[in-house]
Design a protein around this motif. Structure first.
Motif: not given
Ligand code: ADP
Ligand code: MG
Length: 444
Positions: A115, A148, A150-153, A308, A311
């Motif tokens: 998003v 948490g 969104g870097k890894t995403h 994270r 969620e």
């Protein structure tokens, strides 16, 4: 403390812990000395010491405490004459097959499921650009943010998109932790040349997550710089993430930090309420549930943390509504969140210790936890680290995080205080007095 105590600790660890994991590391630790207040062990090289501090030290200390019936710390020395034995460490070489490469990509973390809002649109655009035109505009790309967010995403999304658009490009996603472990294993097997070759010859896009864990791991950084240079020169795309701006990662060598200036550095900020709401609705939708707007806003406002956690909260509310067969209303959401909403925060053991030490030396807690380097704050700070080590079950890396310092700093502090206790009887008395206050505090 005797060699036999160490032998006993070793036997206990072998009997009770994951043997395959511990064995190779235990085999290459040698007893050096046990006469002071800490046990001294020798390991073959720095990488071993780093791995052991991160993964095994807390276990060893725990068993040591059980064997001795009192607290004891472990200090590690280097002894290059010890044969590295970590060869048998369970790890499958990453780059052997395309399957292994793709297995590290999570197909659900894509650009489509991300998003976009004010807080992340710049990073998102940069990542999309890299995924559609690898090694053209931004090389390397460095992404940074708190946990948490969104870097890894996004890193995964780049990998997934490149595989889709350019199936012949070999994408390698790995955490900096994996990089370290594989390097250690390669050193153990005496196969560092293969390790290098594989990176340089069988990877077109390198995605490295959480580079900050390489701070103070000198040998790994050196290897990473070589890999980085070789790939960059060969025109391969590199994307790296970290938990802060590269120049602010303490313990990262300048020549590595400066590499990131060659490309683009993009940050992700915590999402605003609207973005949080959009993320919540999208997550609920993925679970085939609809989340009413007012409930989404309620959750977004009350969850202060990162995506994270957001969620996690949503997952809790959805599960509880399913379980109780209750409709998703704001009141219901509030009742689910009740146990999670902040009441009086628990005072942690470490905070208490810091407090006692700060009061004893009449320094401010903020100074003690801060960065000032004057002797009158540095000494109490080291002492607080020492007591925290003695009185809690936290490992050096954990303590490092608590004190916002590197674990080697804590290690150094503990050593210093231990040594001074032995050398200086007046100091020893003072330590015992403070120690008593800490113990009394705890029991009260
Ligand atoms: P980081 O690597 O920065 O610690 P992650 O990428 O692991 O954070 O993100 C944590 C969780 O939040 C993951 O499940 C991720 O998919 C999700 N997430 C983070 N940002 C977004 C976003 N903008 N849109 C959708 N999901 C997100
Ligand atoms: Mg991550």
């Amino acid at each position: 403390m005797l060699r036999t105590h160490w032998d006993e600790v070793r036997a206990r660890v072998r009997a009770t812990e994951d043997r395959a994991l511990c064995e190779p590391w235990l085999d290459c630790l040698r007893f050096v000395d046990g006469s002071g207040s800490s046990l001294v062990l020798a390991a073959p090289n720095r990488l071993y010491v780093e791995w052991i501090l991160d993964n095994l030290d807390a276990v060893l200390v725990r068993h040591l405490r059980e064997v001795l019936g009192r607290d004891c710390t472990i200090r590690y020395e280097l002894d290059p004459s010890i044969e590295p034995t970590a060869a048998s460490v369970a790890d499958e070489p990453v780059l052997d097959s395309a399957d292994a490469e793709s297995s590290r990509l999570n197909p659900r973390q894509t650009f489509d499921t991300f998003v976009v809002g004010h807080s992340n649109q710049f990073a998102f655009a940069a990542c999309r650009n890299v995924a559609t035109q690898p090694a053209r505009n931004y090389n390397p790309l460095f992404l940074f943010s708190g946990v948490g967010l969104g870097k890894t995403h996004l890193l995964q999304a780049i990998g997934n998109r490149i595989r889709e658009l350019f199936p012949s490009q070999r994408v390698l996603y790995m955490s900096a932790e994996d990089f370290t472990n594989e390097l250690i294993a390669a050193i153990g097997r005496r196969r560092t040349e293969d390790f290098r070759k594989k990176f340089r010859e069988s990877c077109d896009v390198l995605l490295v997550d959480d580079i900050q864990v390489l701070a103070t791991r000198e040998r790994t950084q050196e290897e990473f710089v070589h890999t980085f240079n070789a790939l960059h020169q060969a025109g391969k795309q590199i994307v790296v993430t970290g938990d802060r701006y590269p120049r602010e990662i303490e313990g990262l060598e300048d020549r590595l930090r400066s590499r990131f200036d060659w490309g683009l550095i993009a940050d992700i900020q915590p999402p605003d309420v609207e973005t949080k709401v959009a993320i919540l609705c999208r997550c609920a939708h993925a679970e085939q549930r609809t989340l009413p707007q007012d409930v989404a806003f309620f959750l977004a406002r009350h969850c202060q943390g990162n995506v994270r956690e957001l969620e996690g909260v949503l997952c809790r509310v959805l599960a509880m509504s399913g379980f109780h067969g209750a409709p998703l209303t704001v009141d219901f959401a509030r009742s689910c969140l009740m146990p999670l909403l902040p009441s009086a925060p628990p005072v942690h053991e470490v905070d208490r210790i810091v407090d006692v030490v700060a009061r004893h030396y009449r320094v401010k807690t903020a100074d003690l936890m801060g960065n000032r380097r004057q002797k009158h704050v540095v000494e109490p700070r080291q002492l607080a680290m020492y007591f925290a080590r003695q009185h809690t079950a936290l490992s050096y890396p954990e303590l490092g995080r608590r004190f916002d310092r590197d674990h080697t700093t804590v290690l150094y502090a503990v050593d210093r205080v231990s040594q001074r206790r032995q050398a200086d009887p007046g100091y020893e008395l003072e330590i015992q007095r403070i120690d008593k206050v800490i113990r009394d505090h705890r029991s009260s």
